[in-house]
Design a protein around this motif. Structure first.
Motif, PDB file in Angstrom:
ATOM      1  N   PHE A  68       8.919   7.293  11.805  1.00 34.28           N
ATOM      2  CA  PHE A  68       8.617   6.463  10.649  1.00 34.28           C
ATOM      3  C   PHE A  68       7.228   5.837  10.734  1.00 34.28           C
ATOM      4  O   PHE A  68       6.597   5.582   9.712  1.00 34.28           O
ATOM      5  N   GLU A  69       6.718   5.627  11.939  1.00 36.48           N
ATOM      6  CA  GLU A  69       5.331   5.174  12.088  1.00 36.48           C
ATOM      7  C   GLU A  69       4.369   6.236  11.580  1.00 36.48           C
ATOM      8  O   GLU A  69       3.359   5.915  10.944  1.00 36.48           O
ATOM      9  N   MET A  70       4.678   7.503  11.834  1.00 38.52           N
ATOM     10  CA  MET A  70       3.846   8.602  11.334  1.00 38.52           C
ATOM     11  C   MET A  70       3.863   8.634   9.811  1.00 38.52           C
ATOM     12  O   MET A  70       2.825   8.816   9.171  1.00 38.52           O
ATOM     13  N   ILE A  71       5.048   8.450   9.231  1.00 35.78           N
ATOM     14  CA  ILE A  71       5.200   8.499   7.777  1.00 35.78           C
ATOM     15  C   ILE A  71       4.489   7.322   7.126  1.00 35.78           C
ATOM     16  O   ILE A  71       3.644   7.498   6.245  1.00 35.78           O
ATOM     17  N   ARG A  72       4.811   6.123   7.557  1.00 36.94           N
ATOM     18  CA  ARG A  72       4.251   4.915   6.942  1.00 36.94           C
ATOM     19  C   ARG A  72       2.780   4.724   7.267  1.00 36.94           C
ATOM     20  O   ARG A  72       2.060   4.057   6.533  1.00 36.94           O
ATOM     21  N   GLY A  73       2.333   5.299   8.368  1.00 35.89           N
ATOM     22  CA  GLY A  73       0.932   5.157   8.761  1.00 35.89           C
ATOM     23  C   GLY A  73       0.008   6.132   8.049  1.00 35.89           C
ATOM     24  O   GLY A  73      -1.189   6.132   8.279  1.00 35.89           O
TER      25      GLY A  73
END
Length: 81
Positions: A68-73
């Protein structure tokens, strides 16, 4: 391309082999492949919906929080929800 749980994970079945596309599953797979064919199921590899999945050569595994860090980032070009 991130594939969220539910209908988006089904799209992995329709990606042509001649298309250069890196699929990411929200549960922590970068380099997810199509669903397994026949009886070649690894019970430890599942997509975001908990269904059996395959991985492409060079894929990587990580935690769902990192996913989710990859997605939101903004590190992915597209997310299908």
């Amino acid at each position: 391309v991130n594939l969220g749980a539910g209908l988006p994970v089904a799209s992995a079945s329709y990606v042509s082999k001649d298309v250069n596309l890196m699929l990411q599953s929200s549960n922590g797979i970068l380099g997810m492949g199509p669903p397994p064919a026949g009886g070649h199921v690894n019970p430890f590899v599942t997509d975001a919906a908990g269904q059996p999945a395959t991985v492409e050569q060079g894929s990587s595994f990580f935690s769902s929080s990192q996913s989710f860090e990859m997605i939101r980032g903004g590190h992915l070009d597209l997310t299908m929800l």
